[in-house]
Design a protein around this motif. Structure first.
Motif, short mmCIF file in Angstrom:
data_model
loop_
_atom_site.label_atom_id
_atom_site.label_comp_id
_atom_site.label_asym_id
_atom_site.label_seq_id
_atom_site.Cartn_x
_atom_site.Cartn_y
_atom_site.Cartn_z
N GLY A 87 0.78 -1.23 0.00
CA GLY A 87 0.00 0.00 0.00
C GLY A 87 0.81 1.27 0.00
N ARG A 88 2.12 1.18 0.03
CA ARG A 88 2.97 2.36 0.06
C ARG A 88 3.32 2.80 -1.36
NH1 ARG A 88 3.10 4.81 4.87
NH2 ARG A 88 5.28 5.43 4.65
N THR A 89 3.55 4.08 -1.54
CA THR A 89 3.95 4.64 -2.83
C THR A 89 5.41 5.08 -2.77
OG1 THR A 89 1.72 5.38 -3.38
CG2 THR A 89 3.55 6.44 -4.53
N VAL A 90 6.21 4.55 -3.69
CA VAL A 90 7.62 4.89 -3.77
C VAL A 90 7.87 5.61 -5.08
CG1 VAL A 90 9.96 3.99 -3.94
CG2 VAL A 90 8.37 3.00 -2.31
N ALA A 91 8.43 6.80 -5.01
CA ALA A 91 8.82 7.54 -6.20
C ALA A 91 10.30 7.30 -6.46
CB ALA A 91 8.55 9.02 -6.03
#
Length: 634
Positions: free
Chosen positions: A420-424
């Motif tokens: 569920g985490r967003t990594v850029a």
């Protein structure tokens, strides 16, 4: 889950509208708008190499082995047709003897007997023609089935080739091998199976009848055959390299034309039209000269063989007349033998005429076999593992990758992304951002370390299983020839209801412009999406991502083609799409990654720093320098 929404391109021709059982494969994007790629094999002219004529010819014949029953039918029909055909001159000779004996003897001509011989000869000729048609029909079936299998194997091979191979070859060159070369191979096999087989069988039958009538004259007829074969072999050795070069240049010409058509806007914008035309003319001139030399050399065979055959024909006529004068042979026997001699030269001329097409076909077959023999990507494990209840936890554990041994692209990279985490993923050009995504999707295999999805090593999973959990939207949009609805539904196997398609389009902010089109969701698009702007094409691919509902989402510069106002809408839509999913956002425009949970800055194949937007700005490191460089003017 569904497969990746915008799959990694593979070179294929433009397909018709897809069915549920068969979806088209995305073509490789090349030219100025191509994605960041790893260095691959040189895509220049095909290197000169030795020609493997005998091995390639035998392998080409082996392609027909799958149709053994039909091949047996071809041989049976050919033997029957030739057997009937070679009886006709003998029957006509017997009729001639009856006429001569009747004209010179006391009893007169036995007209009923002559009529029976003539009727039997006519029946034999008709039967031979019927079995010849049967042979040609079976031969056509065998060859076309073989061509179909070769095309299917070539297409399946392309799906198993590593990305580096596809990136290192011009798309026109690969298309030439899978279309032009296979077409040339099937034409060669068609001629070889229908004409060459019949010519060889006719030679056997004719020679047997010639020896039955007069062994001495038969030996005279055969005495010059080695000369004909020697001439054909000599010319064949000289023409084969020319045919190989001809088809190699054909592939280069096709590749150049494809690249100029694909990048015609850039060619015109940079004023390189004249240069493109000059390059095309140069390749056309090279193809003209290669084809001229190949056809000129191979064209020497038939005149030489015809000359030898005419000499044989004259010798037989003279010697046959002497034997009639001495009473050794009858006039009918000599007539039949002369006719057999004529039929003997016909197959020899046919075989000589086949020298050029055979050389050309084998040259094309070598190019196809080179593609079929190319090294494939590592196969999936025999007993692939599957993550239990995938949630989207992705972990890179000391991952290294290098395409060239002395040029590391990723070196000892470790990164864990919770569900569920967003990594850029940001960094300068060439830092390895796209390579990181390629490794996650197993477009490339790590040379060190491992990548896990929910604790399962991705190398232990099948590629299909892995990619079914990952949705991907690329910077370069890809659409195929079909309706807008079919393009949106591309990432979901099976039937998809119109309601789900419309809902996905609404979520991606694409529904509004789609409804303004004359046919709405049934509007037909070509492979380039002509008639739509770059932003509209991107919105369709985003709708494709919404519909696929993946566990892991990869957005590679997914909003780079839309305007600022549309980008804000798309960002809100993507935020909803990322909710509850592990997301990797590859971006150059740092304004699109501020709300990411973690920003990873890659530099030199490793992680230079990571953290939140405000944290990294305050640190004054690599991210801060990138950010200030982009927004200094503001």
């Amino acid at each position: 889950m569904s497969t990746a929404t915008t799959p990694r391109p593979t070179p294929a021709s433009s397909p018709p509208a897809p069915s549920d059982a068969s979806r088209p494969a995305a073509p490789a994007r090349r030219g100025p708008a191509a994605r960041e790629r790893l260095p691959g094999p040189a895509a220049g002219p095909a290197p000169e190499r030795s020609v493997r004529f005998r091995a390639s010819a035998l392998r080409l014949l082996g392609e027909l082995a799958a149709d053994r029953i039909r091949l047996a039918g071809v041989l049976a029909a050919g033997v029957t047709a030739v057997g009937l055909s070679v009886l006709s001159p003998l029957l006509l000779g017997r009729a001639t003897d009856l006429v001569i004996r009747g004209a010179t003897g006391p009893g007169g001509v036995d007209h009923p007997a002559v009529g029976r011989y003539l009727a039997l000869s006519a029946a034999v000729v008709a039967g031979g023609a019927l079995f010849t048609w049967v042979q040609q029909r079976l031969a056509t079936t065998v060859v076309q089935r073989a061509g179909h299998r070769m095309r299917a194997r070539a297409q399946a091979k392309l799906a198993r080739l590593p990305l580096a191979y596809l990136d290192g070859q011009p798309r026109g060159e690969i298309l030439s091998r899978t279309t032009n070369d296979i077409d040339n191979v099937t034409q060669t096999l068609q001629q070889a199976l229908s004409q060459t087989v019949r010519a060889l069988l006719t030679l056997v039958g004719v020679v047997a009848m010639m020896f039955w009538i007069s062994p001495a004259l038969a030996l005279v007829a055969l005495a010059l055959v080695p000369l004909s074969l020697g001439l054909a072999a000599l010319v064949g050795r000289r023409s084969q390299p020319q045919f190989a070069r001809q088809w190699a240049v054909t592939g280069r010409l096709g590749g150049h034309a494809e690249e100029m058509i694909t990048g015609h806007t850039e060619v015109a914008a940079f004023g390189r039209r004249d240069e493109a035309v000059r390059r095309f003319d140069a390749l056309g001139e090279e193809l003209y000269r290669a084809g001229l030399r190949a056809q000129t050399v191979s064209g020497l065979v038939q005149p030489a063989v015809t000359l030898v055959g005419n000499l044989t024909y004259v010798l037989i006529a003279v010697l046959g007349g002497l034997r009639v004068a001495s009473g050794t042979l009858s006039i009918g026997d000599v007539q039949a033998f002369v006719q057999y001699s004529y039929e003997f030269n016909g197959p020899v001329n046919q075989l000589a005429a086949m020298t050029g097409p055979l050389q050309s076909g084998v040259a094309s077959a070598e190019r196809v076999f080179d593609l079929l023999d190319a090294e494939e990507e590592r196969p999936d494990p025999q007993r692939p593992e599957r993550p239990a209840g995938p949630r989207g936890r992705v972990s890179f554990e000391h991952v290294s990758f290098r395409h060239v041994p002395d040029r590391p692209l990723v070196e000892d990279l470790s990164l864990t992304v919770e569900p569920g985490r967003t990594v850029a993923v940001v960094g300068p050009t060439g830092a390895g951002k796209t390579t990181l995504v390629d490794l996650l999707l197993r477009f490339h295999e790590p040379t060190g370390g491992r990548i896990t999805l929910d604790g399962t090593d991705t190398a232990a999973m099948s590629r299909e299983e892995l990619r079914s959990h990952i949705g991907m939207v690329l910077q370069d949009t890809w659409l195929f020839g079909g309706t807008i609805a079919e393009n949106i539904a591309y990432g979901v196997p099976g039937e998809v209801s119109r309601e789900r398609i419309v809902a996905a389009a609404e979520a991606a902010r694409a529904d509004r412009f789609v409804r303004t089109l004359p046919d709405g969701y049934d509007t037909l698009l070509d492979e380039d999406g002509n008639g739509l702007s770059a932003g509209e094409r991107q919105l369709i691919t985003l709708a494709r991502a919404f519909l696929s509902d993946p566990v892991v989402l990869v957005l590679d510069e997914a909003t780079s083609s839309v305007d600022t106002r549309t980008e804000r809408h798309v960002q809100r839509a993507m935020s909803a799409l990322r909710s509850g999913r592990t997301s990797f956002v590859v971006a150059h425009r740092l304004s699109t990654v501020r709300d990411a949970d973690t920003i990873v800055v890659l530099d030199g194949g490793g992680i230079a720093e990571q953290g939140g937007h405000e944290e990294l700005l305050a640190a004054g490191g690599a991210y801060a320098r990138l950010y200030q460089a982009q927004f200094a003017a503001g």
